[in-house]
Enzyme design. Structure first.
Site, short mmCIF file in Angstrom:
data_model
loop_
_atom_site.label_atom_id
_atom_site.label_comp_id
_atom_site.label_asym_id
_atom_site.label_seq_id
_atom_site.Cartn_x
_atom_site.Cartn_y
_atom_site.Cartn_z
CB SER A 110 -0.96 0.02 1.20
OG SER A 110 -2.09 -0.79 0.93
CE LYS A 113 -4.56 2.04 -0.61
NZ LYS A 113 -4.00 0.69 -0.46
CB SER A 167 -4.54 1.49 3.74
OG SER A 167 -3.63 1.13 2.75
#
Length: 403
Positions: A110, A113, A167
């Site tokens: 993640s 991102k 997230s």
């Protein structure tokens, strides 16, 4: 003046000492990174990385081309952690303070991102309302989600908070679709890869907007630092990254109540001067982390890949590396973060020339970088390549003007 510069560079190259593998370390096998043993656990095999590209491994300086440890020659040993690769850099000057396999490929999870944020924050109006689609909800079952609902209507700012605090993978799909134009989420991922290239993150390739594992999806600790630097340059990102909690509004038509979300990055609660960052985890990537903090007017960023959560969690490993970085002098350096557009600005020069550690740059450090024999060799050798490339470009342009 160009003739004098060429002569001085040629003289420096002739007098340069033998190359070294890392700052202050003689050429030879990589210096082992300090590591603590991690508990044994079942996990899928890591994917085979793409073939190494020599020019990409020296972006930011020749000393960064190592699978092992690179630190300033007289620096204290960095803390032992479980991450397979990491990097600490100054957000403002761009100086790289140290790293372990900074250009080794890793799986992002993640923290990818952040690339989505660096790409889409300038494109999207945070006050604009958006309706979530069924396709946006197409995420891996059991993966991280903030709790948006298909048909729900939210502001883009709410979606950003869902992405960066919790997230949310469905939030990533929404933002990639909105910023991807006519091609939707696929266009968003393409824009992410174009942005990575512009930033100089040449080892980064996104397949999913959220960081959910995808075939051929890789990054490096060095690339993550470039991406994080772009994010922290955005005031809106800095505000989101330090937001502790946010409200997800009620969706009456979908019969869902509103609820509160909290920032999952423990650094902002437990580390004095924390600026925020991003956590990540998949079974394949293991724990990944990006964090930044400020101390005595100095802002540092840490990136790490392939960590385990024991004996210390990802953010705690990042905090330990930040502590180490803040102990180093302000002029300590083993390389630098290239500027956005630098590697694509001059068509006649390749990445290895444009990324020379001694090249002029807008965010130059307030003092000179520390030197060692390897550092001097890297500067002089790559400076010679840069001069030759520049002269080649001048000759090429002159020939283009001839009738």
């Amino acid at each position: 003046m160009r003739a004098a510069l060429l002569a001085a560079t040629a003289s420096a190259v002739l007098l340069a000492p033998a190359p070294v593998a890392a700052a202050g370390t003689p050429a030879g096998p990589p210096v082992r990174c300090p590591r603590v043993p991690a508990p044994a656990m079942s996990r899928p095999p890591r994917p085979s990385p793409p073939p190494a590209v020599p020019e990409q491994r020296v972006v930011g300086g020749a000393a960064l081309d190592t699978a092992g440890l690179v630190v300033p020659a007289d620096a204290a040993a960095p803390p032992a952690i479980t991450a397979t690769s990491w990097l600490v850099a100054d957000l403002d000057s761009g100086q790289v303070l140290g790293g372990c396999g900074p250009h080794e490929y890793g799986t992002p999870a993640s923290v990818q991102k952040l690339l989505l944020a660096a790409t889409m924050l300038p494109r999207l109006d945070p006050k604009q309302p958006v309706t979530v689609t069924e396709d946006d909800m197409n995420i891996e079952p059991g993966s991280s989600a903030v709790g948006l609902v298909a048909g729900g209507r939210y502001t883009i700012e709410t979606v950003w908070l869902g992405l960066l605090l919790n997230s949310g993978n469905e939030a990533a799909n929404v933002l990639a679709r909105l910023g991807g134009g006519a091609d939707g989420a696929a266009g968003g991922v393409r824009a992410m890869n174009e942005q990575a290239h512009r930033l100089g993150a040449l080892q980064t390739h996104a397949v999913t907007p959220s960081g959910l594992d995808g075939r051929g999806q890789f990054t490096s600790a060095y690339d993550l630092a470039l991406i994080a630097r772009a994010c922290f340059a955005e005031p809106t990102f800095r505000r989101y990254a330090l937001t502790e909690q946010a409200e997800i509004p009620t969706q009456a038509a979908q019969r869902t109540k509103g609820f509160q979300i909290q920032n999952e990055n423990q650094l902002i609660y437990r580390y004095p001067g924390a600026l925020g960052g991003k956590t990540g985890f998949t079974d394949l990537a293991r724990h990944t982390y990006v964090g930044a903090a400020e101390r005595d007017g100095r802002r540092l960023v840490v990136t790490l890949l392939g960590a385990e959560s024991a004996p210390k969690r990802g953010w705690e490993q990042g905090a330990a590396l930040l502590d180490w970085g803040f102990t180093l002098p302000r002029d300590a350096s083993v390389g630098r973060l290239v500027e956005a557009g630098e590697l694509t600005a001059t068509p006649t020069a390749g990445p290895s020339a444009l990324a020379a550690p001694g090249a002029p740059r807008p965010a130059a450090a307030s003092g000179p970088a520390r030197t060692g024999s390897g550092w001097l060799w890297a500067v002089t050798a790559t400076s010679g390549a840069a001069v030759l490339a520049l002269l080649g470009g001048l000759l090429w342009r002159r020939r283009r003007r001839l009738p």
